[in-house]
Design a protein around this motif. Structure first.
Motif, PDB file in Angstrom:
ATOM      1  N   GLN A  22       0.835  -1.203   0.000  1.00  0.00           N
ATOM      2  CA  GLN A  22       0.000   0.000   0.000  1.00  0.00           C
ATOM      3  C   GLN A  22       0.866   1.248   0.000  1.00  0.00           C
ATOM      4  O   GLN A  22       0.597   2.207  -0.745  1.00  0.00           O
ATOM      5  CB  GLN A  22      -0.916  -0.002   1.239  1.00  0.00           C
ATOM      6  N   ALA A  23       1.917   1.245   0.830  1.00  0.00           N
ATOM      7  CA  ALA A  23       2.784   2.418   0.936  1.00  0.00           C
ATOM      8  C   ALA A  23       3.592   2.641  -0.338  1.00  0.00           C
ATOM      9  O   ALA A  23       3.770   3.782  -0.784  1.00  0.00           O
ATOM     10  CB  ALA A  23       3.719   2.267   2.136  1.00  0.00           C
ATOM     11  N   TYR A  24       4.073   1.557  -0.936  1.00  0.00           N
ATOM     12  CA  TYR A  24       4.877   1.697  -2.160  1.00  0.00           C
ATOM     13  C   TYR A  24       4.025   2.231  -3.309  1.00  0.00           C
ATOM     14  O   TYR A  24       4.446   3.126  -4.046  1.00  0.00           O
ATOM     15  CB  TYR A  24       5.489   0.342  -2.537  1.00  0.00           C
ATOM     16  N   ILE A  25       2.820   1.714  -3.454  1.00  0.00           N
ATOM     17  CA  ILE A  25       1.935   2.178  -4.530  1.00  0.00           C
ATOM     18  C   ILE A  25       1.553   3.642  -4.307  1.00  0.00           C
ATOM     19  O   ILE A  25       1.508   4.436  -5.251  1.00  0.00           O
ATOM     20  CB  ILE A  25       0.678   1.279  -4.614  1.00  0.00           C
ATOM     21  N   ALA A  33       7.320  12.284  -1.197  1.00  0.00           N
ATOM     22  CA  ALA A  33       6.338  12.739  -0.219  1.00  0.00           C
ATOM     23  C   ALA A  33       6.832  12.492   1.198  1.00  0.00           C
ATOM     24  O   ALA A  33       7.797  11.767   1.431  1.00  0.00           O
ATOM     25  CB  ALA A  33       5.011  12.012  -0.436  1.00  0.00           C
ATOM     26  N   THR A  34       6.169  13.117   2.147  1.00  0.00           N
ATOM     27  CA  THR A  34       6.464  12.885   3.559  1.00  0.00           C
ATOM     28  C   THR A  34       5.728  11.640   4.025  1.00  0.00           C
ATOM     29  O   THR A  34       4.815  11.144   3.356  1.00  0.00           O
ATOM     30  CB  THR A  34       6.013  14.088   4.413  1.00  0.00           C
ATOM     31  N   ALA A  35       6.107  11.185   5.227  1.00  0.00           N
ATOM     32  CA  ALA A  35       5.448  10.010   5.787  1.00  0.00           C
ATOM     33  C   ALA A  35       3.961  10.265   6.011  1.00  0.00           C
ATOM     34  O   ALA A  35       3.121   9.391   5.777  1.00  0.00           O
ATOM     35  CB  ALA A  35       6.124   9.617   7.099  1.00  0.00           C
ATOM     36  N   THR A  36       3.628  11.473   6.442  1.00  0.00           N
ATOM     37  CA  THR A  36       2.225  11.823   6.682  1.00  0.00           C
ATOM     38  C   THR A  36       1.427  11.755   5.386  1.00  0.00           C
ATOM     39  O   THR A  36       0.316  11.197   5.346  1.00  0.00           O
ATOM     40  CB  THR A  36       2.113  13.228   7.286  1.00  0.00           C
ATOM     41  N   GLU A  37       1.998  12.315   4.322  1.00  0.00           N
ATOM     42  CA  GLU A  37       1.307  12.305   3.029  1.00  0.00           C
ATOM     43  C   GLU A  37       1.119  10.876   2.516  1.00  0.00           C
ATOM     44  O   GLU A  37       0.058  10.533   1.977  1.00  0.00           O
ATOM     45  CB  GLU A  37       2.101  13.136   2.012  1.00  0.00           C
ATOM     46  N   SER A  39       0.994   8.191   4.390  1.00  0.00           N
ATOM     47  CA  SER A  39       0.020   7.540   5.266  1.00  0.00           C
ATOM     48  C   SER A  39      -1.402   7.854   4.838  1.00  0.00           C
ATOM     49  O   SER A  39      -2.260   6.963   4.746  1.00  0.00           O
ATOM     50  CB  SER A  39       0.236   7.999   6.716  1.00  0.00           C
ATOM     51  N   LEU A  40      -1.660   9.115   4.526  1.00  0.00           N
ATOM     52  CA  LEU A  40      -2.997   9.518   4.096  1.00  0.00           C
ATOM     53  C   LEU A  40      -3.364   8.872   2.760  1.00  0.00           C
ATOM     54  O   LEU A  40      -4.490   8.416   2.558  1.00  0.00           O
ATOM     55  CB  LEU A  40      -3.070  11.051   3.984  1.00  0.00           C
ATOM     56  N   GLU A  41      -2.423   8.851   1.831  1.00  0.00           N
ATOM     57  CA  GLU A  41      -2.674   8.306   0.493  1.00  0.00           C
ATOM     58  C   GLU A  41      -2.847   6.787   0.524  1.00  0.00           C
ATOM     59  O   GLU A  41      -3.656   6.227  -0.215  1.00  0.00           O
ATOM     60  CB  GLU A  41      -1.521   8.680  -0.440  1.00  0.00           C
ATOM     61  N   TYR A  50       6.221   4.907   9.532  1.00  0.00           N
ATOM     62  CA  TYR A  50       7.676   5.052   9.518  1.00  0.00           C
ATOM     63  C   TYR A  50       8.360   3.682   9.476  1.00  0.00           C
ATOM     64  O   TYR A  50       9.351   3.491   8.767  1.00  0.00           O
ATOM     65  CB  TYR A  50       8.146   5.855  10.737  1.00  0.00           C
ATOM     66  N   ILE A  51       7.838   2.727  10.223  1.00  0.00           N
ATOM     67  CA  ILE A  51       8.404   1.372  10.212  1.00  0.00           C
ATOM     68  C   ILE A  51       8.281   0.760   8.819  1.00  0.00           C
ATOM     69  O   ILE A  51       9.223   0.148   8.292  1.00  0.00           O
ATOM     70  CB  ILE A  51       7.687   0.482  11.248  1.00  0.00           C
ATOM     71  N   VAL A  52       7.114   0.972   8.212  1.00  0.00           N
ATOM     72  CA  VAL A  52       6.863   0.424   6.874  1.00  0.00           C
ATOM     73  C   VAL A  52       7.800   1.054   5.846  1.00  0.00           C
ATOM     74  O   VAL A  52       8.402   0.359   5.012  1.00  0.00           O
ATOM     75  CB  VAL A  52       5.388   0.651   6.471  1.00  0.00           C
ATOM     76  N   LEU A  53       7.951   2.394   5.908  1.00  0.00           N
ATOM     77  CA  LEU A  53       8.796   3.088   4.925  1.00  0.00           C
ATOM     78  C   LEU A  53      10.278   2.748   5.107  1.00  0.00           C
ATOM     79  O   LEU A  53      11.016   2.627   4.123  1.00  0.00           O
ATOM     80  CB  LEU A  53       8.578   4.601   5.019  1.00  0.00           C
ATOM     81  N   LYS A  54      10.707   2.581   6.349  1.00  0.00           N
ATOM     82  CA  LYS A  54      12.103   2.181   6.572  1.00  0.00           C
ATOM     83  C   LYS A  54      12.355   0.773   6.033  1.00  0.00           C
ATOM     84  O   LYS A  54      13.428   0.492   5.503  1.00  0.00           O
ATOM     85  CB  LYS A  54      12.431   2.260   8.063  1.00  0.00           C
ATOM     86  N   SER A  55      11.366  -0.090   6.181  1.00  0.00           N
ATOM     87  CA  SER A  55      11.489  -1.441   5.630  1.00  0.00           C
ATOM     88  C   SER A  55      11.554  -1.390   4.100  1.00  0.00           C
ATOM     89  O   SER A  55      12.359  -2.097   3.483  1.00  0.00           O
ATOM     90  CB  SER A  55      10.309  -2.294   6.083  1.00  0.00           C
ATOM     91  N   LEU A  56      10.721  -0.538   3.499  1.00  0.00           N
ATOM     92  CA  LEU A  56      10.757  -0.380   2.038  1.00  0.00           C
ATOM     93  C   LEU A  56      12.109   0.154   1.574  1.00  0.00           C
ATOM     94  O   LEU A  56      12.610  -0.218   0.515  1.00  0.00           O
ATOM     95  CB  LEU A  56       9.644   0.567   1.583  1.00  0.00           C
ATOM     96  N   SER A  57      12.702   1.026   2.383  1.00  0.00           N
ATOM     97  CA  SER A  57      14.021   1.566   2.042  1.00  0.00           C
ATOM     98  C   SER A  57      15.076   0.469   2.071  1.00  0.00           C
ATOM     99  O   SER A  57      15.917   0.365   1.165  1.00  0.00           O
ATOM    100  CB  SER A  57      14.386   2.677   3.028  1.00  0.00           C
TER     101      SER A  57
END
Length: 255
Positions: A22-25, A33-37, A39-41, A50-57
């Motif tokens: 979901q976060a990657y798409i 984008a920021t983490a907040t943006e 998260s909303l999208e 943040y945990i999800v995005l760090k894992s994606l990184s």
């Protein structure tokens, strides 16, 4: 941005969780984008984003840009998939090599290592499998060929040659004018053309062999009738190997 289920399944194969997908798409649609943006999208909870995005990184799907706030740039799909494809292929190759080693080590211990193989497709797969296992030599008698076999054969013989395998190949003279035979003749192998019976024979390292027969109609093989005998009886393989060498050395053969 909605994507189809096949794309989601592909991302799961690459090791992403539901939230990561979901976060990657979402990041894909935002590009940066920021983490907040994100998260909303993406509808991923802010407590987890943040945990999800760090894992994606770590997995190479997004890039973290330092700043206040942090920004997350999406890595282009072609880069992600190319790296992932290479990694998956490497893992599959390693697994295949290890399992093949176990498989090859165990086959000779089977009390009666003789099997019947029905149909042209299964016989062709077994032929290519045997060629892929060769370490020293491959002797082939191609008295018959099935549809689309010649190019597959050529590609796999070329791979064997690159591994240093010595190859002798006898082809039915009816193939003499075919382009693929001319291509095979350019490989670094010993090759002869003569009138042969309508059989296929592959001998690998004097340890394993496949001999295939089928019904013939108007000088063409009937693939559905193909019957192969695959075995690893040393005495039998060595006997057929000796017959092959005799056929190879007779004056009936022509270059």
């Amino acid at each position: 941005m909605p994507v189809n289920q096949k794309t989601i399944n592909a991302l799961k194969i690459l090791g992403l969780t539901e939230y990561e997908i979901q976060a990657y798409i979402a990041t894909m649609s935002l590009i940066s984008a920021t983490a907040t943006e994100i998260s909303l999208e993406s509808k991923v909870p802010r407590s987890k984003i943040y945990i999800v995005l760090k894992s994606l990184s770590k997995k190479g799907f997004v890039e973290i840009i330092n700043g206040k706030p942090l920004k997350f740039n999406v890595i282009p799909p072609n880069e992600v998939f190319e790296k992932s494809r290479s990694y998956i292929k490497e893992q599959l190759d390693e697994a295949e090599n290890e399992l093949n080693f176990i498989y090859q080590d165990q086959i000779p211990s089977v009390p009666a290592p003789i099997w019947l193989i029905n149909g042209s497709e299964k016989n062709l797969k077994k032929e290519i499998e045997i060629i892929s296992r060769a370490k020293e030599s491959i002797f082939i008698l191609e008295g018959l060929m099935f549809k689309d076999e010649s190019r597959i054969l050529k590609d796999n013989l070329e791979k064997a040659i690159k591994k240093g395998v010595h190859i002798r190949a006898i082809f039915n003279e009816s193939y003499d004018e075919e382009d693929i035979i001319k291509e095979i003749s350019k490989l670094n192998l010993e090759m002869k053309i003569t009138h042969t019976p309508f059989i296929k024979l592959v001998i690998r390292d004097k340890k394993e062999m496949l001999i295939t027969f089928c019904k013939i109609k108007e000088n063409k093989p009937l693939p559905k009738t193909a019957m192969g005998i695959w075995n690893q009886y040393n005495e039998f393989v060595e006997m057929i190997y000796g017959i092959y060498n005799y056929i190879w050395s007779t004056e009936l053969l022509k270059n």
